[in-house]
Enzyme design. Structure first.
Site: not given
Ligand code: GLP
Length: 255
Positions: A67, A136, A138, A143
């Protein structure tokens, strides 16, 4: 679904990097799906170390990131482009033409999404997908909602995600409200998946995910229960609630 619990973040990162390294050794032109966020940073550090020690070669590896924030340019330090180059790509011998990240500045977003899916398809699909998980549930930026889209698309970020990701921005108001993400179809078509989860903020969602025997669009990661080759790799903190529920106590399942 294989569940592995590492003692700490460093151990989780080494295990993830080792799995990736083994796959690259088996298939030097591996198509690797990559994630951002705090969780995979240690994995990237380990992969860079292995490369610098001459143990790993990325010259034929092809990557596709999950993404990118909509409206952030690749040179913006808060963009996932910037994150990937500074934390990983700049330190290994991957060919620039083999790196793919959605263009958050694309004028024609629909066309950009189509182009991205085409590139993934042309590469033969994702061999190994590295995933983190949002608080959440995702994955990528898919989402929770009434439906989940299969292909790459522009999405609205959930309030929980905006709040969680505000730590990377000066204020919550600066967090982009939209992002381009690969869809759940692309993730589910990956031949092998590693889902990483670290830290106590992830303990609740991991317990929810692993305790349920149901899939729901309200927890996008739950669809991974339907995939035939998923390794869930957590550190102890992320596994805490799951372990308590499972054992009625606080035991540790070793790796
Ligand atoms: C982000 C990314 C995800 C990631 C998630 C967790 O927003 N889009 O690909 O896995 O949220 O992030 P973190 O590892 O900083 O908790």
């Amino acid at each position: 679904m294989k569940i592995m619990i590492a003692g700490d973040y460093q151990e989780m990162s080494s295990i993830a990097a080792n799995i990736i390294a083994e796959e690259i050794k088996k298939k030097p032109d591996l198509v690797l799906g990559l994630a951002t966020g705090s969780t995979p940073l240690g994995t990237y550090r380990e992969l860079v170390r292995m490369y610098k020690e001459g143990k790993l070669d990325f010259s034929r590896v092809i990557t596709f990131n999950l993404d990118e924030y909509y409206g952030l340019s690749p040179t913006d330090p808060r963009s996932y482009h910037y994150y990937m180059y500074t934390n990983f790509f700049n330190h290994v011998n991957i060919k620039p033409e083999n790196i793919h990240i959605p263009d958050g500045m694309a004028k024609d977003v629909e066309e950009e999404c189509r182009r991205y899916d085409e590139q993934i398809q042309k590469a033969g699909g994702i061999d190994l997908q590295l995933l983190g998980i949002g608080v959440n549930g995702h994955i990528g930026f898919n989402e929770p909602g009434d439906e989940l889209l299969t292909n790459t698309h522009l999405t609205n970020l959930a309030p929980d995600t905006i709040k969680a990701n505000a730590r990377f921005f000066e204020s919550i108001d600066e967090v982009p409200r939209k992002a381009i993400t690969v869809g759940l179809g692309t993730i589910m078509k990956a031949r092998k998946i590693i889902l990483l989860a670290s830290g106590r903020e992830k303990a609740k969602i991991m317990a929810e995910l692993l305790d349920e025997d149901a899939v729901s669009t309200k927890v996008p990661a739950s669809f991974l229960l339907l995939h035939r080759d998923v390794t869930v790799l957590m550190d102890k903190e992320a596994a805490n609630i799951y372990l308590k529920k499972k054992d009625g106590c606080c035991g540790t399942v070793g790796v």
